[in-house]
Design a protein around this motif. Structure first.
Motif, PDB file in Angstrom:
ATOM      1  N   LYS A 148      -7.438  10.273  14.001  1.00 58.54           N
ATOM      2  CA  LYS A 148      -7.950  10.484  15.351  1.00 58.54           C
ATOM      3  C   LYS A 148      -8.944   9.405  15.773  1.00 58.54           C
ATOM      4  O   LYS A 148      -9.303   9.316  16.933  1.00 58.54           O
ATOM      5  N   GLU A 149      -9.374   8.603  14.835  1.00 57.56           N
ATOM      6  CA  GLU A 149     -10.410   7.598  15.092  1.00 57.56           C
ATOM      7  C   GLU A 149      -9.806   6.219  15.321  1.00 57.56           C
ATOM      8  O   GLU A 149      -8.810   5.852  14.715  1.00 57.56           O
ATOM      9  N   ARG A 150     -10.422   5.448  16.219  1.00 58.38           N
ATOM     10  CA  ARG A 150     -10.035   4.061  16.463  1.00 58.38           C
ATOM     11  C   ARG A 150     -11.143   3.178  15.908  1.00 58.38           C
ATOM     12  O   ARG A 150     -12.315   3.381  16.190  1.00 58.38           O
ATOM     13  N   PHE A 151     -10.744   2.191  15.109  1.00 55.19           N
ATOM     14  CA  PHE A 151     -11.684   1.253  14.504  1.00 55.19           C
ATOM     15  C   PHE A 151     -11.529  -0.117  15.151  1.00 55.19           C
ATOM     16  O   PHE A 151     -10.421  -0.540  15.469  1.00 55.19           O
ATOM     17  N   TYR A 152     -12.659  -0.800  15.318  1.00 58.54           N
ATOM     18  CA  TYR A 152     -12.667  -2.103  15.980  1.00 58.54           C
ATOM     19  C   TYR A 152     -13.222  -3.165  15.045  1.00 58.54           C
ATOM     20  O   TYR A 152     -14.181  -2.924  14.312  1.00 58.54           O
ATOM     21  N   TYR A 153     -12.602  -4.343  15.122  1.00 57.75           N
ATOM     22  CA  TYR A 153     -12.989  -5.485  14.300  1.00 57.75           C
ATOM     23  C   TYR A 153     -13.203  -6.696  15.212  1.00 57.75           C
ATOM     24  O   TYR A 153     -12.384  -6.939  16.103  1.00 57.75           O
ATOM     25  N   PRO A 154     -14.267  -7.466  15.001  1.00 61.35           N
ATOM     26  CA  PRO A 154     -14.485  -8.646  15.847  1.00 61.35           C
ATOM     27  C   PRO A 154     -13.463  -9.737  15.550  1.00 61.35           C
ATOM     28  O   PRO A 154     -13.129  -9.984  14.395  1.00 61.35           O
TER      29      PRO A 154
END
Length: 122
Positions: free
Chosen positions: A62-68
């Motif tokens: 259910k979670e969205r993870f972000y990476y630079p």
């Protein structure tokens, strides 16, 4: 690379200071509540940053993870170059002169700058 609006830059500063991955919840904790943002505002900002190529997102459950995708130093270099060209004709001397005339540079800063220049010449 494109210039970021101030709000998106504020989000990216949090991303760069954190260890990836980062979530919308982390952004809310760090800055969202202080700014009075709703979670949907943070989601929209993260989506824009992803579309602009500054972040990569990955959904896990259910979670969205972000990476630079863009390093802080690369973006600051881009912004600094734009600033120098727009306001100072790419002249560091013009920049320092402006800071000196407006009392935004201390004698200590000037001494450090002179020392830095001398070291670079050697």
């Amino acid at each position: 690379m494109k210039r970021l609006p101030e709000t998106e830059f504020e989000v990216m500063k949090i991303v760069w200071e954190s260890h990836p991955p980062i979530t919308t919840g982390i952004i809310m904790e760090q800055i969202g509540q202080e700014k009075g943002w709703k979670i949907q505002t943070v989601v929209t900002l993260m989506k824009r940053l992803t579309e602009r190529g500054f972040l990569r997102s990955e959904k896990q459950g259910k979670e969205r993870f972000y990476y630079p995708l863009i390093e802080k130093e690369a973006y600051l270099g881009f912004e600094t170059e734009h600033f120098m060209e727009l306001y100072h004709k790419k002249s560091v001397l013009n920049l320092v002169n402006t800071l000196y005339k407006s009392d935004h540079i201390s004698d200590e800063d000037l001494a450090s700058l002179l020392k830095w220049v001398e070291e670079k010449r050697d």
